[in-house]
Each structure stands twice: as structure tokens, then as C-alpha cells.
Scaffold this motif. Structure first.
Motif, mmCIF file in Angstrom:
data_model
loop_
_atom_site.group_PDB
_atom_site.id
_atom_site.type_symbol
_atom_site.label_atom_id
_atom_site.label_comp_id
_atom_site.label_asym_id
_atom_site.label_seq_id
_atom_site.Cartn_x
_atom_site.Cartn_y
_atom_site.Cartn_z
ATOM 1 N N THR A 251 -45.480 -98.218 113.419
ATOM 2 C CA THR A 251 -44.437 -97.845 112.465
ATOM 3 C C THR A 251 -43.059 -98.104 113.069
ATOM 4 O O THR A 251 -42.906 -98.193 114.287
ATOM 5 C CB THR A 251 -44.544 -96.357 112.063
ATOM 6 O OG1 THR A 251 -44.367 -95.548 113.227
ATOM 7 C CG2 THR A 251 -45.872 -96.062 111.410
ATOM 8 N N LEU A 263 -39.281 -92.929 107.683
ATOM 9 C CA LEU A 263 -40.276 -93.936 108.035
ATOM 10 C C LEU A 263 -39.939 -95.197 107.253
ATOM 11 O O LEU A 263 -40.114 -95.259 106.039
ATOM 12 C CB LEU A 263 -41.681 -93.440 107.690
ATOM 13 C CG LEU A 263 -42.815 -94.386 108.045
ATOM 14 C CD1 LEU A 263 -42.914 -94.573 109.557
ATOM 15 C CD2 LEU A 263 -44.142 -93.884 107.489
ATOM 16 N N MET A 266 -44.187 -99.948 108.063
ATOM 17 C CA MET A 266 -45.510 -99.703 108.640
ATOM 18 C C MET A 266 -46.227 -101.042 108.771
ATOM 19 O O MET A 266 -46.326 -101.802 107.793
ATOM 20 C CB MET A 266 -46.327 -98.733 107.784
ATOM 21 C CG MET A 266 -47.737 -98.486 108.321
ATOM 22 S SD MET A 266 -48.583 -97.107 107.507
ATOM 23 C CE MET A 266 -48.517 -97.608 105.799
ATOM 24 N N THR A 279 -42.070 -98.929 103.451
ATOM 25 C CA THR A 279 -42.237 -97.491 103.173
ATOM 26 C C THR A 279 -40.951 -96.838 102.680
ATOM 27 O O THR A 279 -40.844 -95.609 102.701
ATOM 28 C CB THR A 279 -42.707 -96.767 104.456
ATOM 29 O OG1 THR A 279 -41.753 -97.007 105.499
ATOM 30 C CG2 THR A 279 -44.072 -97.256 104.883
ATOM 31 N N ASP A 309 -45.696 -91.266 115.639
ATOM 32 C CA ASP A 309 -46.186 -91.949 114.437
ATOM 33 C C ASP A 309 -47.014 -91.008 113.577
ATOM 34 O O ASP A 309 -46.952 -91.065 112.339
ATOM 35 C CB ASP A 309 -47.021 -93.168 114.841
ATOM 36 C CG ASP A 309 -46.210 -94.192 115.615
ATOM 37 O OD1 ASP A 309 -45.400 -94.894 115.009
ATOM 38 O OD2 ASP A 309 -46.366 -94.256 116.850
ATOM 39 N N LEU A 313 -45.936 -90.345 109.596
ATOM 40 C CA LEU A 313 -46.844 -90.746 108.528
ATOM 41 C C LEU A 313 -47.174 -89.578 107.608
ATOM 42 O O LEU A 313 -47.164 -89.716 106.373
ATOM 43 C CB LEU A 313 -48.132 -91.329 109.129
ATOM 44 C CG LEU A 313 -48.021 -92.722 109.753
ATOM 45 C CD1 LEU A 313 -49.289 -93.074 110.512
ATOM 46 C CD2 LEU A 313 -47.726 -93.773 108.685
#
Length: 808
Positions: A251, A263, A266, A279, A309, A313
Motif C-alpha cells: 500500500t 490510504l 494498493m 483507493t 498496512d 486497510l
């Protein structure tokens, strides 16, 4: 001479010069510079000249370092300009360090020297590019994408963060049962990890524990990555991922123009294909559909350094990973000299990763080609690296238990995948938490803050956090840490002074300068009675933390001799945090008083004085007055503590008075005394009699009789002395009376005649006597130093030589 030898010699010369300069700087700093400047004007002039020369040299170095870059070098005219332009100076230094790091890597061979043109066409990463990241790629001026999110971040909500999952694929426990709350160690309510049960019961596929031939990665030149920015593209990618046995994930994150972070990208790779998923789309919360693959325990998810990460996520996309293999933990278990992804790429693939793009603004759309290639390379080779490291873990010698080493890596990977995202409330009182002021205070060393400055620091820090949450900006974007500490130290007296302290990029702070000044003024008024830095540090310190550690945390500048440190006594605890009220030293113990009455008796050595044959003069007010207390033979010490101290000192003998006549001497010396009183008494007086409870009654009676006999003998001796002194005094008085009668008439005549001061001889200008008597030499106070010190005597065989000093 070979180049490595040249580099080594240059390095040694530079290091030697730096060490000498550092030592000289420390010696100068240890001196009282302000006193030297005040007492000696020449020193002040030299210091001013040296400061001007150093500032001019620093300005030249900054100007030279910024050539060929977008940075503008500041001009340092005085020492205050260093604080004013500190942020720009740091940027220049960072640029130099990046250049030095790149040059050293190229020289040592860690990174291949980028030359153009090359003999064979290579990937875009082989092209020559500037060593530093362009400002437009590092701090892009774009519209914030979070404004278009369907689920906007709420930074003002103090309630615990709840996972955004709506479904739970591959569940052993239902989603409703998984989303339970608990109280953590900080007594805060938090939601459990939705896949906690699945991760604890995870059984990795058998392929993880089998040594296999590594599968070679696809050539980068002949393959491309698919950019996914639609939800339909996500579903198509998901269908292909379901058939994979291992996938690689990475990421890219952005945290400067947002409070909690974004974020931004990805990357996902299989053995055959690469995807780059956007994202930052408004529907990014729908990416939770990827849990059908990411939470599948049959598919191994390979990440490197997944510590953050995992958090990003689940926070932004609702994605959870079950079946993680962290290559960072594998590098730790295999004890590699470096654990970075760049090292693994160089070791196994011979690929040089340009890590300057880690600092890039990954919100930029469309993504530049070089950034796109960098993002793809992080996962394109990762599965091949996983194969190599898996085999190396399993091929460890039997005595090192390679199978257990693999289990160690998998257990650590499970711990990483169990990490949860938690919201942190702002702690204005103690400054704890990731967004609090406590850690910042410790790192920046604000031990010299007064109470008012400390109050201003906390108030401005709280204001900055509130503005950042409300505007969804990072705290550093609202106001830099350097500006925050500068405001706390200077405490600007008016809004104009505050506005001058703000950075040019602090648009929000400049907009709110008037309101901020009101907060500063209120905090300054309340800070006079507020807590000090030392009190706050002590309250937040660990119970077993010693004063030395607290002082180092609070005052790293304590090793500087010219630092004015105040409030140190406030850091000292009156009782030990470990031992409680138990005293560490006997000096701190309270004296124990023995209430039982004990008597100590000892005799003064009068016999030794009597042996000298001299009679001490005792002044009495009247003849009937008893002798002085110092002539008492027995001293009683009663009701004294057991641990009390006493010292007996033998003083100098007092000079005996001169005897007027032989008759008086004979009369005094022939005074009868008891035999053996002069000789035997001294030996007896050295005894110190302490009553002993174990003595028998007869022994006590004998001791009392012996003491009474000694007392009577001493009383008789004292009476003899008194009689002798009375006789001597009487004879002296009679002699003085006769002399007064003989000269009474002459004295009366002299008293009637007044003294004529005009005929008196001069005392200050008295002439020398001319009667021939030798005159004493006048004392010269400088006589001992005129000729210098006395020379050493000549040694044997030394002969006098000739001197030719200053000969013309």
C-alpha cells in the motif's frame, strides 16, 4: 594510489578535523562567554567577528548546497535568523544528506551508478533522474479527495471506532458476535478484531512448509500492470485473485493533508499479473468485497513490513488479512544485515529501488509513470522473494531447527494481522496518546520552560489539534513544531508579533491569528499558578523510573555547562519509589533515643598537669566561690541517646604565671601533698567507668569505694592548691602596697603638671638616633620578590658558565 585508499585518507582527515572542532566548541561552550564579553571588550570584538564570519560561511554553504535545486537559500545576517529560517535550513540539510546517501550507495555498489545512454535499453527505473524528489511530487496542491468520499472521516467523534464491515466472508464466528466491545489497558472501550477467532485458529497451507523450486517472476519489460479505478474493475480482479495460491500486497499512504491519514494506493500481484488499485475513489469502502480473498486462509498473503498496512486497510476499506506471511519477520529470523524491502530486492533480484518515492504525494492523479513503476515493483518481485526466503527458512540445519524458525515467522505474522485501528481522544491534561503533547515535549527538550511558557505551549498545542480535526488537516500542516515551540518561548505580546512568527505556509494559522492570540493571553495569565514541566514529567513517569532517567528525558541539554536549569529540586522524590519509606542511607535515619537512664563517668587527667610542676591560674570572683567547672574531676552524662557522639580533645597547656620570688616558689612547691598523688593519679584517670548490669553487688561496692577514695584525694589536692594561691596572692598585694607608698609623692607632683604636646617629639618623622647604636633595617615587603625565586643549589661538579643573553 587506488581510489578506496584515497577515500579512506580523506575520510580520516575529515573525521580528525571534525573531532578537533567539536572538542574546541565544547571547551568554548563550557566557559562563561557572557562574563568574558562584559569584562574584556577585546574578547567581545573577537566573538562578534567570529560570529559574523561563521554566519557568512554558513550562508555561502547554504547557497552552494541549493544550486541546481528548487530550494532558495536563506541569508543569515545575525543569530536570530537561524531560528527564523530554521525550517528552510533543515530542508537544505535534508537535501545534502539525500545526495550523500545516494553517492555513497553508488560508490559502494549497493546501487548501480545511473549513466546514460546505456548499452541495453532497460526499465524506466534505470533512467537518470535527479537524486531528490521534486517539490511538486512531494507536496502537491490538489483538491482534497476526502471531500468526495461517501463515508467521510469524522475526526470529532470521541466514541470508539467501529469496524466498517457489512459482511464477513470465511467466518468461524458471525459478524454480530465478532463486533463486541472490551476495556483495554487504558480503561477505554474498544471493539474487538472481527477476524480474531479466524486468525487464532488459522492453519497455514502445507505448501508453506515445503521446499520448492522458486517460481521466476515475469519480465517487467514484457508485462504491464492494470490500473483499477472502477468498481467493475475491482470485481474482475477479484475473480482472478480467487484462483491464486499466493498473492503479494503493498500500500501507499498519505498523511500531510489529512488528520488521520489516507490510504491512497494498493498494489496486488500474482505470479502472472499486477494490479494498481485506486483507493481514493468515493466508493472505496466497497473494497471490503476483497475479503473473499484477503480473509481466505487457503491463500497466503505476502507483505513486507505489514505493521501499518494492516491498520490502513481496515480503517479506510474494511479489509482484513488472514494468512499473512511477513517477509520482514523472515529477514529478522534469518538475521539479515538489513531488513528493508530495498535490500531484499537487491539481494534476490538485483533490482535497485528508488526509495525517494516513499515521500511522494500519492494522491496525484493521474499517477506519473515513474511513481507508477515504483509502486508496481514493490509487489512484482515479492512472491519470488517469498519462495527464496521460505526455502532458506526450511533448509536451516537440524540443530537450528528450521521448521521451528518457520513457525516463529508465522506466529509473528499472526500477531501483526491482529492489530486493530483505534481512535485516540485528545488528552489535554496529561498529553498522552499519539496526538498528545507529552512525547513532543520530551523529544524537543522543553525543560527550561517556565510555568507561563508551559501553559502557552499546551494551549497552542490543543488549539492546533482542534483546528486540524475540524479542517481534516494534519497538525503539522496547520502549524509546524518549530513554530509551536517558538511561540511558547517568546509569548508574543500582540497579534502582529504572533503573525510574524508563523510560517508562510501556515495559511490556517494566519487566518486564525487573532483568535489564537486570545488563547495565548488567557493561557499566560493562568499559567502563573499552573503546573510546571517538572511536575508533569514526574506525574507521568514510571513508578520505578529514577531521577537520572527523568532528568535525561526532561533535560537532554543538562550536559551543557552554560544551561540555566531551574526546578531540579522539584524532580527529587522525598521517598524511594522502590523501597518506600525505608531509608537508603543511615544519614537519613531518625535518631533512636534510649529512654532507659544510663550514666557514663570518666576522670580528667589532672595528674599529667601536676607533673609539669606548674600551677594554673584560676580567676575567682571571691575567695569563697568554688572552683571552675573545668576543674571538676567527674563529669556525668545522663539521658544521652545511644548513638550520640562525643569527642575528648587535649588542648594546649596554659602558660603558668611568672613567680615573683624564690620564697613564693619554695612555699608553693613545698606544700605538703599525699604521697603518690602525682604519679598514681594519672594512671587512674585514664579509666572510663560505665555501669554494667552484669556486675555483682560486691564489685559495685568496691567500685563505689574506690571512686569515693579518688574523690577525697582530689578534693584534698584542690584544697592544697587553693591555700598556696592565697599565700602567693597575699604576698603580691603586700609588695605592691609598699611600692605605692614609696612613690606616692612623686606621682602626685607629676599629675599636677599638664603635658605639653607642642614640645613632644614627632613620631611619624622621628630623626634617627645619633648615639652610635646600630639601627635595625627597615622592613621591605617587596624584598623577597625583587630578585625572583631563590635558585637551586649547584650540583656536584657543576662549573659556572658564561651568559650571552640579549648580547649585541
Amino acid at each position: 594510489m587506488e581510489p578506496p585508499q584515497d577515500l579512506k585518507s580523506i575520510q580520516e582527515k575529515i573525521q580528525t578535523a571534525l573531532v578537533a572542532t567539536t572538542r574546541l566548541t565544547n571547551q568554548i561552550a563550557a566557559e562563561d562567554i557572557s562574563f568574558q564579553r562584559t569584562s574584556n571588550p577585546e574578547v567581545g570584538e573577537q566573538l562578534d567577528d567570529t560570529s559574523s564570519r561563521l554566519l557568512s560561511l554558513a550562508s555561502s554553504l547554504l547557497k552552494s548546497a541549493t544550486k541546481g535545486t528548487d530550494l532558495k537559500a536563506p541569508v543569515l545576517e545575525d543569530s536570530d535568523d537561524v531560528d527564523v529560517h530554521w525550517v528552510r535550513i533543515v530542508d537544505v540539510v535534508d537535501t545534502l544528506l539525500e545526495k550523500a546517501d545516494t553517492c555513497l550507495d553508488e560508490y559502494t555498489g549497493v546501487i548501480k551508478r545511473k549513466t546514460a545512454p546505456t548499452e541495453q535499453p532497460g526499465p524506466p527505473s534505470k533512467k537518470s533522474r535527479p537524486a531528490t524528489l521534486d517539490t511538486s511530487l512531494r507536496r502537491a496542491n490538489i483538491i482534497k479527495p476526502q471531500n468526495a468520499f461517501e463515508l467521510k472521516p469524522n475526526n470529532l467523534d470521541p466514541s470508539p471506532w467501529k469496524p466498517i464491515l457489512t459482511t464477513k466472508p470465511h467466518a468461524l464466528t458471525s459478524l454480530q458476535d465478532s463486533l463486541e466491545t472490551f476495556v483495554d489497558d487504558n480503561q477505554a472501550t474498544q471493539y474487538k478484531h472481527p477476524y480474531e477467532a479466524e486468525i487464532h485458529n488459522l492453519q497455514y497451507p502445507e505448501a508453506v512448509f515445503q521446499t520448492k523450486e522458486p517460481i521466476k517472476y515475469q519480465p517487467v519489460e514484457t508485462t504491464t500492470a492494470t490500473f483499477v479505478n472502477t468498481f467493475e474493475g475491482v470485481l474482475e480482479m477479484l475473480e482472478e485473485l480467487k484462483s491464486a495460491m499466493e498473492i503479494a500486497i503493498d500500500t501507499e499512504h498519505h498523511d500531510f493533508r489529512t488528520y488521520s491519514g489516507l490510504l491512497s494506493l494498493m498494489q496486488i500481484s500474482t505470479r502472472e499479473k499486477d494490479w494498481i488499485v485506486d483507493t481514493l475513489q468515493p466508493w472505496r469502502h466497497k473494497l471490503e468485497v476483497l475479503n473473499e480473498v484477503f480473509a481466505d486462509p487457503k491463500i497466503v498473503k505476502v507483505l513486507h513490513g505489514a505493521y501499518m498496512d494492516i491498520i490502513w486497510l481496515q480503517r479506510d476499506c474494511g479489509i482484513y488479512i488472514v494468512g499473512l506471511f511477513d517477509t520482514f519477520e523472515a529477514a529478522v529470523a534469518l538475521q539479515y544485515p538489513s531488513r528493508s524491502l530495498a535490500y531484499l530486492l537487491k539481494k534476490f533480484v538485483d533490482f535497485d529501488a528508488d526509495k525517494k518515492y516513499q515521500l511522494a504525494d500519492w494522491r496525484i492523479r493521474p499517477i506519473p509513470d515513474e511513481m507508477f513503476y515504483y509502486a508496481r515493483s514493490d509487489t512484482h518481485y515479492l512472491l519470488y522473494i517469498y519462495d527464496m526466503m521460505r526455502n532458506e527458512l526450511l533448509q536451516q540445519p537440524s540443530e537450528e531447527s528450521g521448521h521451528n524458525l518457520m513457525n516463529q515467522v508465522l506466529d509473528k505474522s499472526k500477531e501483526t494481522s491482529l492489530r486493530r485501528y483505534e481512535t485516540s481522544a485528545y488528552d489535554a491534561e496529561n498529553g498522552q496518546g499519539p496526538f498528545g503533547w507529552y512525547n513532543l515535549l520530551i523529544r524537543q527538550s522543553a525543560g527550561k520552560f517556565s510555568r507561563e511558557q508551559f501553559a502557552v505551549f499546551r494551549a497552542v498545542h490543543k488549539w492546533r489539534d482542534e483546528i486540524a480535526r475540524r479542517e481534516d488537516e494534519s497538525s503539522l500542516y496547520v502549524m509546524s513544531n518549530a513554530t509551536l515551540f517558538d511561540i511558547a518561548r517568546r509569548m508574543p505580546p500582540d497579534p502582529k508579533a504572533l503573525h510574524s512568527l508563523l510560517d508562510a505556509t501556515s495559511h490556517i494559522a494566519k487566518r486564525e491569528a487573532f483568535n489564537l492570540f486570545k488563547i495565548i493571553s488567557k493561557a499566560k495569565a493562568q499559567g502563573a499558578n499552573g503546573p510546571s514541566v517538572a511536575e508533569v514529567i514526574r506525574s507521568n513517569a514510571s513508578p520505578t523510573m529514577g531521577i537520572g532517567e527523568v532528568a535525561k528525558s526532561l533535560l537532554p541539554q543538562i550536559r551543557s555547562n552554560d544551561a540555566e536549569i531551574s526546578g531540579i529540586q522539584e524532580l527529587v522524590s522525598q521517598t524511594s519509589k522502590l523501597w518506600g519509606k525505608v531509608p537508603i542511607s543511615s544519614r537519613w535515619e531518625e535518631p533512636v533515643v534510649d529512654k532507659t537512664k544510663r550514666t557514663m563517668q570518666f576522670e580528667l587527667p589532672w595528674a599529667q598537669i601536676m607533673k609539669s610542676g606548674k600551677v594554673l591560674e584560676v580567676v575567682e570572683a571571691t575567695t569563697s566561690q568554688p572552683a571552675s567547672r573545668m576543674e571538676e574531676s567527674i563529669i556525668h552524662l545522663e539521658d544521652e541517646p545511644v548513638d550520640s557522639e562525643f569527642t575528648l580533645k587535649t588542648g594546649l597547656k596554659r602558660k603558668a604565671p611568672e613567680i615573683e620570688s624564690d620564697s613564693e616558689s619554695e612555699e608553693a612547691n613545698d606544700t605538703p601533698s599525699k604521697p603518690g598523688s602525682n604519679s598514681a593519679s594519672f594512671g587512674d584517670t585514664d579509666e572510663i567507668a560505665v555501669p554494667d548490669s552484669d556486675d555483682s553487688e560486691d564489685q559495685r561496692r568496691k567500685k563505689k569505694a574506690k571512686k569515693a577514695e579518688k574523690r577525697a584525694r582530689k578534693e584534698a589536692l584542690k584544697e592544697e592548691r587553693r591555700q598556696a594561691k592565697k599565700l602567693a596572692r597575699r604576698a603580691k598585694e603586700e609588695a605592691s602596697t609598699d611600692a605605692a607608698n614609696m612613690s606616692g609623692k612623686g606621682e602626685d607632683e607629676d599629675e599636677d603638671e599638664p603635658f605639653d604636646y607642642s614640645k613632644a617629639k614627632s613620631v611619624l618623622n622621628a630623626a634617627r638616633t645619633s648615639n652610635g647604636a646600630p639601627q635595625a633595617a627597615k622592613f621591605n615587603p617587596y624584598g623577597m620578590t625583587i630578585d625572583g625565586p631563590k635558585p637551586a643549589r649547584k650540583m656536584h661538579g657543576e662549573k659556572a658558565g658564561k651568559s650571552a643573553t640579549f648580547k649585541r
